[in-house]
Design an enzyme around this catalytic site. Structure first.
Site, PDB file in Angstrom:
ATOM      1  N   HIS A  49      35.124  23.591  30.197  1.00  0.00           N
ATOM      2  CA  HIS A  49      35.648  24.850  29.435  1.00  0.00           C
ATOM      3  C   HIS A  49      36.436  24.040  28.876  1.00  0.00           C
ATOM      4  CE1 HIS A  49      33.060  27.678  30.809  1.00  0.00           C
ATOM      5  NE2 HIS A  49      33.729  28.000  32.274  1.00  0.00           N
ATOM      6  N   GLU A 154      28.590  32.446  41.469  1.00  0.00           N
ATOM      7  CA  GLU A 154      28.817  32.825  40.518  1.00  0.00           C
ATOM      8  C   GLU A 154      27.634  34.265  39.673  1.00  0.00           C
ATOM      9  OE1 GLU A 154      31.563  30.717  37.733  1.00  0.00           O
ATOM     10  OE2 GLU A 154      29.979  28.802  38.348  1.00  0.00           O
ATOM     11  N   ASP A 180      32.349  35.313  36.706  1.00  0.00           N
ATOM     12  CA  ASP A 180      31.013  35.044  35.971  1.00  0.00           C
ATOM     13  C   ASP A 180      30.403  36.306  36.624  1.00  0.00           C
ATOM     14  OD1 ASP A 180      31.269  33.449  33.496  1.00  0.00           O
ATOM     15  OD2 ASP A 180      31.130  32.029  34.603  1.00  0.00           O
TER      16      ASP A 180
END
Length: 262
Positions: A49, A154, A180
């Site tokens: 990210h 996730e 997530d």
């Protein structure tokens, strides 16, 4: 010569917590010494990210090895070179996001482990053994033992398949990415939902059955940390440098504003 000890694995193998500092904002090697001084066991260097490039990540990994905090990198995907390039340049662990199946977990393990455990290519002498001249077979053996490979769970599919994922040789830990997971369940931010607790129970049970370490990310309040640690979670992502700086800076600004009587 043995490998540079992986402090996170040392903590986990001793039955203790391994506490990670998320690295998203920092861009200098100082974060390694800072993390160590603050009491963290590993750096969670975010290659999924953040905008961190490979070279900056490698410099952080090298610095971390030197001060005794384990450099662990979250890669962006399952391509083998995502892991191998940074493992060849100092990382002591890889976190794979979005592992949903046993086949994906096996692919992840293969990329991080030298034969006969996996299929990682030998690129030469490594920082993880201090660049010591060693027979390549010995390098492979000791580095395999000190590399932490983490599968992030996730999604509901990942939870459903968690026992099969935990059974994969070469995977050390299953870490629930709670944010997530909640998004995929249609309950963003609802960390007290029973589905979250049920997911942790299932993943922790799978880890215990197969000798793996359960982990968590995305849960940062004292209540949620205590609850899930008491359930048996060991590998803890405790927050990112960005979030911790924002929290401390907000507190400091508010303190000083309180002295303004005008």
């Amino acid at each position: 010569m043995p490998a540079v000890p992986n402090h996170a694995l040392k903590q986990l193998r001793a039955g203790k917590l391994a506490i990670g500092l998320g690295v998203n904002l920092a861009r200098t090697v100082n974060i390694a010494q800072l993390g160590k001084t603050c009491g963290f066991d590993w750096l969670f260097i975010d290659g999924e990210h953040s905008s961190l490039d490979l070279d900056t990540t490698a410099q952080m990994c090298s610095a971390a090895l030197g001060v005794g905090i384990a450099p662990v990198v979250r890669v962006a995907g399952l391509e083998h070179w995502h892991a191998s390039r940074i493992l060849d340049n100092g990382a002591q662990g890889i976190v794979y996001p979005h592992i949903d199946t046993q086949e994906q977990a096996q692919r992840a393990a293969n990329a991080c482990r030298y034969p006969p455990v996996g299929k990682r290519s030998m690129g030469g002498t490594l920082q993880q053994v201090g660049f010591a001249p060693m027979p390549v077979g010995e390098v492979a053996k000791v580095v395999n033992e000190e590399t932490l490979v983490v599968a992030m769970i996730e999604s509901p599919q990942g939870v459903e398949n968690c026992e099969a994922i935990a059974s994969v040789a070469g995977i050390d830990a299953l870490l629930i990415g709670t944010n997530d997971f909640c998004f995929e369940c249609g309950i963003p931010g609802q960390f007290h939902d029973p589905r979250v607790t049920d997911a942790y129970r299932k993943v922790i049970a799978a880890c215990r059955k197969h000798g793996k370490f359960p982990g968590m990310g995305g849960l940062y309040t004292a209540e949620l940390l205590e609850r899930h640690i008491n359930m048996g979670v060991q590998l803890i992502l405790s927050g990112s440098d960005f979030a911790l700086l924002q929290q401390a800076a907000t507190t400091r600004a508010s303190l000083i504003r309180g002295f303004d009587k005008k």
